[in-house]
Motif scaffolding. Structure first.
Motif, mmCIF file in Angstrom:
data_model
loop_
_atom_site.group_PDB
_atom_site.id
_atom_site.type_symbol
_atom_site.label_atom_id
_atom_site.label_comp_id
_atom_site.label_asym_id
_atom_site.label_seq_id
_atom_site.Cartn_x
_atom_site.Cartn_y
_atom_site.Cartn_z
ATOM 1 N N SER A 35 0.813 -1.208 0.000
ATOM 2 C CA SER A 35 0.000 0.000 0.000
ATOM 3 C C SER A 35 0.848 1.261 0.000
ATOM 4 N N TRP A 36 0.209 2.339 -0.398
ATOM 5 C CA TRP A 36 0.742 3.683 -0.208
ATOM 6 C C TRP A 36 -0.145 4.408 0.799
ATOM 7 N N VAL A 37 0.494 5.070 1.749
ATOM 8 C CA VAL A 37 -0.190 5.863 2.762
ATOM 9 C C VAL A 37 0.452 7.239 2.783
ATOM 10 N N GLU A 46 -3.446 8.894 5.996
ATOM 11 C CA GLU A 46 -4.540 8.653 5.064
ATOM 12 C C GLU A 46 -4.126 7.569 4.085
ATOM 13 N N TRP A 47 -4.893 6.496 4.033
ATOM 14 C CA TRP A 47 -4.642 5.451 3.058
ATOM 15 C C TRP A 47 -4.889 5.970 1.659
ATOM 16 N N THR A 50 -3.777 0.422 -2.674
ATOM 17 C CA THR A 50 -3.269 -0.911 -2.374
ATOM 18 C C THR A 50 -3.200 -1.738 -3.650
ATOM 19 N N ASP A 61 -8.020 5.273 -3.233
ATOM 20 C CA ASP A 61 -8.991 6.082 -2.522
ATOM 21 C C ASP A 61 -9.756 6.978 -3.498
ATOM 22 N N PHE A 101 -5.146 -2.163 3.663
ATOM 23 C CA PHE A 101 -5.653 -1.077 4.485
ATOM 24 C C PHE A 101 -5.625 -1.379 5.982
ATOM 25 N N VAL A 104 -1.917 -1.796 7.481
ATOM 26 C CA VAL A 104 -1.045 -0.624 7.487
ATOM 27 C C VAL A 104 -1.588 0.491 8.365
ATOM 28 N N MET A 105 -2.885 0.552 8.537
ATOM 29 C CA MET A 105 -3.462 1.572 9.396
ATOM 30 C C MET A 105 -3.424 1.171 10.873
ATOM 31 N N ARG A 108 2.529 0.838 12.265
ATOM 32 C CA ARG A 108 3.508 1.449 11.365
ATOM 33 C C ARG A 108 4.797 0.636 11.292
ATOM 34 N N TRP A 111 6.275 0.300 7.522
ATOM 35 C CA TRP A 111 6.269 1.487 6.676
ATOM 36 C C TRP A 111 7.702 1.861 6.358
#
Length: 121
Positions: A35-37, A46-47, A50, A61, A101, A104-105, A108, A111
């Motif tokens: 994913s990118w956050v 903020e997600w 993915t 998103d 999501f 990763v939320m 951390r 990351w």
């Protein structure tokens, strides 16, 4: 040891484009969702997007739908985020993260260090 290294950030004018890259090591990259956050100063994470390991499906998103494209190259252990028509609201530090999501939320632990994206005239 899991390592995630982002690159490609910088300053661009509204409407501009950037391509972020993430190089992964220390785990079987192809077996994991990625994913990118993003996180702006003083705000929560903020997600963004993915890419799923099993199906190859991608999801982004709604705030970036039609502008951002997530992709991965399992042969090179890399993931990318192609960002088009950037807006000032996209300004944030962008993190590469192992997992989808929920994972990763929740933590951390997996990351990267992040790369800064600033959209300003």
């Amino acid at each position: 040891q899991v390592q995630l290294v982002e690159s490609g950030g910088g300053m661009v004018q509204p409407g501009g484009s950037l391509r972020l890259s993430c190089v992964a090591s220390g785990f079987t990259f192809s077996a994991y969702d990625m994913s990118w956050v993003r996180q702006a100063p003083g705000e929560g994470p903020e997600w963004v997007a993915t890419t799923y390991a099993n199906s190859g499906r991608t999801i982004v998103d709604n705030s970036v739908k039609g502008r951002f494209t997530i992709s991965r190259d399992n042969s090179k252990n890399t993931m990318s985020l192609q960002m088009e028509n950037l807006k000032p609201e996209d300004t944030a530090r962008y993190y590469c993260a192992r997992g989808a999501f929920r994972e990763v939320m929740a933590r951390r632990d997996y990351w990267g260090q992040g790369t800064q994206v600033t959209v300003s005239s």
